[in-house]
Design a protein around this motif. Structure first.
Motif, short mmCIF file in Angstrom:
data_model
loop_
_atom_site.label_atom_id
_atom_site.label_comp_id
_atom_site.label_asym_id
_atom_site.label_seq_id
_atom_site.Cartn_x
_atom_site.Cartn_y
_atom_site.Cartn_z
N ASP A 250 4.30 9.26 -7.87
CA ASP A 250 3.85 8.28 -8.85
C ASP A 250 2.58 7.59 -8.33
O ASP A 250 2.22 7.71 -7.16
N GLU A 251 1.93 6.82 -9.21
CA GLU A 251 0.71 6.14 -8.82
C GLU A 251 0.99 5.15 -7.69
O GLU A 251 2.11 4.67 -7.51
N PHE A 252 -0.06 4.82 -6.92
CA PHE A 252 0.10 3.88 -5.82
C PHE A 252 -1.22 3.19 -5.53
O PHE A 252 -2.31 3.70 -5.81
N ASN A 253 -1.12 1.98 -4.96
CA ASN A 253 -2.29 1.25 -4.49
C ASN A 253 -2.75 1.85 -3.17
O ASN A 253 -1.93 2.15 -2.30
N SER A 254 -4.06 1.99 -3.01
CA SER A 254 -4.56 2.56 -1.76
C SER A 254 -5.57 1.66 -1.07
O SER A 254 -6.09 2.03 -0.01
N ALA A 255 -5.88 0.51 -1.63
CA ALA A 255 -6.84 -0.41 -1.02
C ALA A 255 -6.17 -1.76 -0.78
O ALA A 255 -5.35 -2.21 -1.58
N LEU B 78 0.82 -1.21 0.00
CA LEU B 78 0.00 0.00 0.00
C LEU B 78 0.86 1.27 0.00
O LEU B 78 1.92 1.32 0.63
N TYR B 79 0.37 2.29 -0.68
CA TYR B 79 0.96 3.64 -0.66
C TYR B 79 2.45 3.62 -1.01
O TYR B 79 3.24 4.37 -0.43
N ALA B 80 2.81 2.76 -1.96
CA ALA B 80 4.21 2.63 -2.36
C ALA B 80 4.36 3.10 -3.80
O ALA B 80 4.23 2.30 -4.73
#
Length: 845
Positions: free
Chosen positions: A768-773, A735-737
């Motif tokens: 940059d884009e990141f996963n949040s779920a 997450l959030y990486a």
């Protein structure tokens, strides 16, 4: 060692930083940090550290830690509707209030382990140090990802009376007033009073209510008293309070399934979901077209059809009211050549939240939280003078804390009258609403008209008492003029006791009044995996966390280091208010009703027996780092870098396992990357800085990751022992990486007269884009964004006039995406602030 000599490096650095703004030099000012519990130059500290000075925070109008994270590589901090997400190098704490933070925050040496404490605004800050990587030796508790070390400003005895006051006015109704006054009030006593007041009208338009959501009303102040009764003894006392209120939230639906998409993708959606979708299609047919609009939400904020009628469901409208208190007494006593330091800390907060957690313009689901937290801590250290063959810091740490909260989740099965109106429209002959079933349950043929409350509720009480003890020591062997070896170790013991109880109620028994209705219990279990229970448990743990650093001074201006460290984050007990007791399979209620349709809980299951997910274990980390710090161009430039590799085991994760959350030590992860930070005083008038980070943070082993909405529709028990499918996230990003993050700034000054100058500053922050779920659903991936800020103005020795813009290109920077509760397949998000222009006038005396 005298107090003067002990403080000389820090005092010199502060004097340079606070000198008249019209004085410049081509050499960079030395930055002093306390990352190793002693005042040292940033360039001498073998840790990946970002140091942000207080004047930068004020000039850039950075209100809190969430905004500061834009300027720090590999740090992500963002508020969300219920929690605060704090991640460093792709590691943080999930969405569970039983978790302590993986990134520990310290304010004037006092540990702040709860995410809510990150919401306090900045007041009269001297500097902030962001230490990346495990800091298990000197900082200790729950710093497996890093630490944020905040030092606030003080006034010393002998200092002349001084102060400043500033007023800012900006878009969205923003008004900020801040300042301080301080000086000596005797030969040995100094005092300082600082304050900050901030108001805004919000920054997202609510299409349904006509209001602007996200309004802020914040008032913070700090009183500092210093006393130096002798050359070898000094005391510093600080008390601060922050009152923060948010009205509405910048959260709304980002994607909404059409009828055709629902039929194809979630054909097994629950009756609650299908009914909510049908009501939305009927009364708000344009909702799907508006979902996902930038800086726009479309929801009722808990008021239902009319705000004039007051709260429609729950206790509070969509809002957050926080009150935070901190106090610290620091004493330094020079005894011979060593310094004894005592840091006595107190931290407490209360908050009351209301959340419209369906994020729809209908009265459907609400959540209320009322939380209290209190902590006392004591640290005693002994520090050698430095510059010897063996330099050391050693000490003892203790803290005790008490966390309590009440929460209520309510479901409106009447939809504020829209349900019978909907039935009237779809029933042949259109009978009037009042003669039709008044709610979803009353219309359920399986209940035969025997049960039909307009509202369902669950009330959860949670209490966690914690105690922590630690002994720590770090010593540096100066093996030669250029080579040194640092060894450290910390031993920690922690004990926790928990009480977690829940009861169910409905509008028949009275919301907030426990009910023994069989129909209520069966409905809550089958639809929401919620049960009545009464858990009590305790746990204890201990850990030994070593560290080692080899440091080589290549030249007087360049240093290389290699480090290894271990850390741990203590386990605990889930604070989720859903989850089945240990005798049951999730979503089941294998009980028989009494003749009057009540039920006896003791004949059904043991409410004191939690399932295996109630307790989670410690999280552990091994970290390796190679770095360098270089001063170039005769002191005109610094270049710092770090390459790191980190292994985490038993990551504490919140798992969505069908129809509710559980917490378990589910994952291992491997993380590596590089961080670069440079600063250049290009000319007497121009200073340029930049930082860059690359991060590869993936789950090494996470075979039972949370299932997404489509997987859960196909297999209701996906990810559980009773399911037939899993969401294997092994090899997927954490997450959030963000793979890349970077920031750059330039400060330019042009003298106009001997006592006046023009200044121009700008910075660019990229993520940059990141996963949040937690399920790594592509629909919740946050797109890359770039924020550009600009400042310009004129100033003299005692005044400054500045115009500024934040996010001047109005970038829509989202902070989090997540499944919309109940509405399977739809998603919501939390939005950051857009473009803001303003002006500030400051007077210095």
């Amino acid at each position: 060692m005298s107090m003067f000599h002990r403080k000389a490096p820090l005092v010199a650095a502060i004097a340079l930083a606070t000198a008249s703004p019209v004085i410049h030099a081509q050499q960079l000012e030395e930055v002093i940090v306390t990352a190793q519990k002693r005042a040292e130059s940033l360039q001498d500290v073998p840790i990946s550290v970002s140091a942000i000075q207080g004047d930068k925070i004020q000039d850039a109008n950075i209100p809190n830690m969430a905004a500061l994270a834009d300027y720090v590589p590999n740090l992500h901090i963002a508020d969300a509707p219920v929690n605060t997400n704090i991640y460093m190098r792709g590691v943080g704490s999930g969405n569970n209030r039983g978790f302590e933070q993986s990134v520990g925050m310290y304010i004037d040496g006092v540990y702040m382990g709860r995410g809510r404490q990150y919401r306090a605004g900045f007041v009269d800050v001297e500097r902030i140090e962001v230490l990346r990587g495990p800091q298990g030796t000197l900082f200790g508790r729950n710093t497996v990802a890093g630490a944020v070390n905040i030092t606030t400003a003080s006034t010393n005895a002998g200092e002349d009376f001084n102060g400043e006051i500033a007023a800012s006015f900006e878009e969205n109704g923003g008004q900020i007033f801040e300042g301080y006054v301080g000086g000596s009030i005797g030969e040995s006593v100094g005092a300082r009073l600082a304050f900050r007041s901030r108001e805004t009208d919000g920054y997202v338009d609510n299409v349904f209510t006509g209001d602007t959501d996200g309004a802020i009303d914040e008032l913070s102040y700090r009183l500092t008293l210093t006393w130096a009764p002798s050359d070898v003894l000094d005391f510093n006392f600080k008390y601060s309070n922050s009152d923060y209120e948010r009205i509405g939230a910048a959260s709304g639906t980002s994607s909404y399934l059409t009828l055709a998409e629902r039929t194809e993708l979630v054909p097994n959606a629950s009756a609650f979901a299908s009914t909510a979708y049908a009501i939305m299609d009927t009364f708000f047919p344009d909702f799907g077209e508006r979902a996902g609009d930038d800086f726009t939400v479309y929801k009722d904020n808990g008021f239902g059809k009319s705000e004039a009628d007051g709260i429609g469901i729950g206790i509070n409208p969509d809002s957050s009211d926080n009150d935070i208190d901190n106090a610290v007494l620091t004493a330094n006593w020079d005894v011979g050549d060593v310094t004894l330091t005592s840091v006595t800390g107190y931290s407490a907060y209360t908050y009351v939240d209301g959340a419209d957690v369906d994020w729809l313009p209908i009265q459907f689901i609400s959540r209320d939280d009322d939380q209290d937290f209190e902590q006392w801590s004591q640290e005693i250290r002994i520090t050698s003078p430095g510059g010897e063959f063996f330099d050391y810091v050693a000490g003892f740490y203790y803290d005790t804390s008490d966390l309590e909260f009440d929460s209520r989740v309510m479901i409106d099965t009447n939809f504020d009258g829209l349900f019978p109106e909907f039935l009237s429209l779809v029933t042949p002959g259109n009978p009037p609403p009042e003669v039709l079933p008044q709610n979803l349950l009353a219309a359920d043929p399986s209940l035969g008209g025997l049960y039909g409350p307009n509202q369902l509720g669950r009330d959860h009480f949670y209490s966690l008492d914690s105690e922590s003890y630690a002994l720590f020591a770090q010593g540096t062997f100066n093996l030669s003029d250029t080579l040194r070896l640092t060894l450290g170790v910390r031993y920690t013991e922690e004990e926790k006791e928990v009480v977690s109880t829940q009861f169910l109620s409905d509008s028949i028994s009275g919301i907030g009044v426990p009910s023994d209705s069989f129909f209520l219990a069966a409905t809550q279990a089958a639809s929401f995996n919620a049960y009545a229970y009464d858990y009590k448990d305790d746990r204890s743990t201990d850990a030994l966390t070593p560290s080692a650093i080899v440091q080589w001074d290549m030249t007087d201006d360049s240093m290389l280091y290699v480090s290894f460290s271990q850390g741990f984050k203590s386990g605990g007990f889930t604070a989720a208010d859903d989850g089945e007791p240990g005798d049951l399979v999730q979503g089941t209620f294998p009980c028989a009703p009494n003749p009057d349709f009540s039920f006896n809980i003791e004949d059904c299951y043991d409410p004191t027996n939690p399932n295996e997910d109630f307790e989670f274990d410690d999280e552990e980390v091994d970290a390796f780092e190679i770095g360098g710090k270089h001063t170039l161009l005769d002191g005109g430039m610094t270049l710092n870098w770090a390459v790191f590799y980190t292994e985490y085991s038993d990551l504490q994760t919140a798992i969505f396992k069908g129809i509710g959350f559980s917490v378990k030590n589910a994952a291992n992860s491997e993380i590596y990357g590089i961080e670069v930070d440079t600063l250049w005083q290009a000319t007497d008038n121009l200073r340029i800085g930049a930082n860059f980070a690359y991060l590869d943070a993936t789950y090494d082993d996470f075979r039972d990751g949370p299932c997404n909405a489509f997987q859960l529709d196909a297999d209701r028990l996906c990810g559980t022992p009773n399911g037939v499918s899993f969401n294997d996230l092994s090899g997927e990003p954490t997450l959030y990486a963000s793979d890349y993050s970077a920031a750059a700034f330039a400060d330019y000054v042009l003298p106009i007269t001997n006592d006046m100058e023009f200044f121009l500053s700008g910075d660019v922050n990229y993520r940059d884009e990141f996963n949040s779920a937690g399920d790594n659903d592509p629909l919740d991936v946050i797109d890359a964004y770039t924020k550009v800020n600009l400042r310009l103005g004129i100033r003299g020795d005692s005044w400054e006039l500045m115009a500024y813009g934040r996010n001047i290109f109005d970038e829509a920077a989202l902070q989090q995406g997540y499944d919309t509760p109940i509405l399977a397949g739809s998603h919501s998000n939390y939005q950051d602030e857009g473009q803001v222009w303003g002006a500030r006038l400051k007077y210095i005396f």
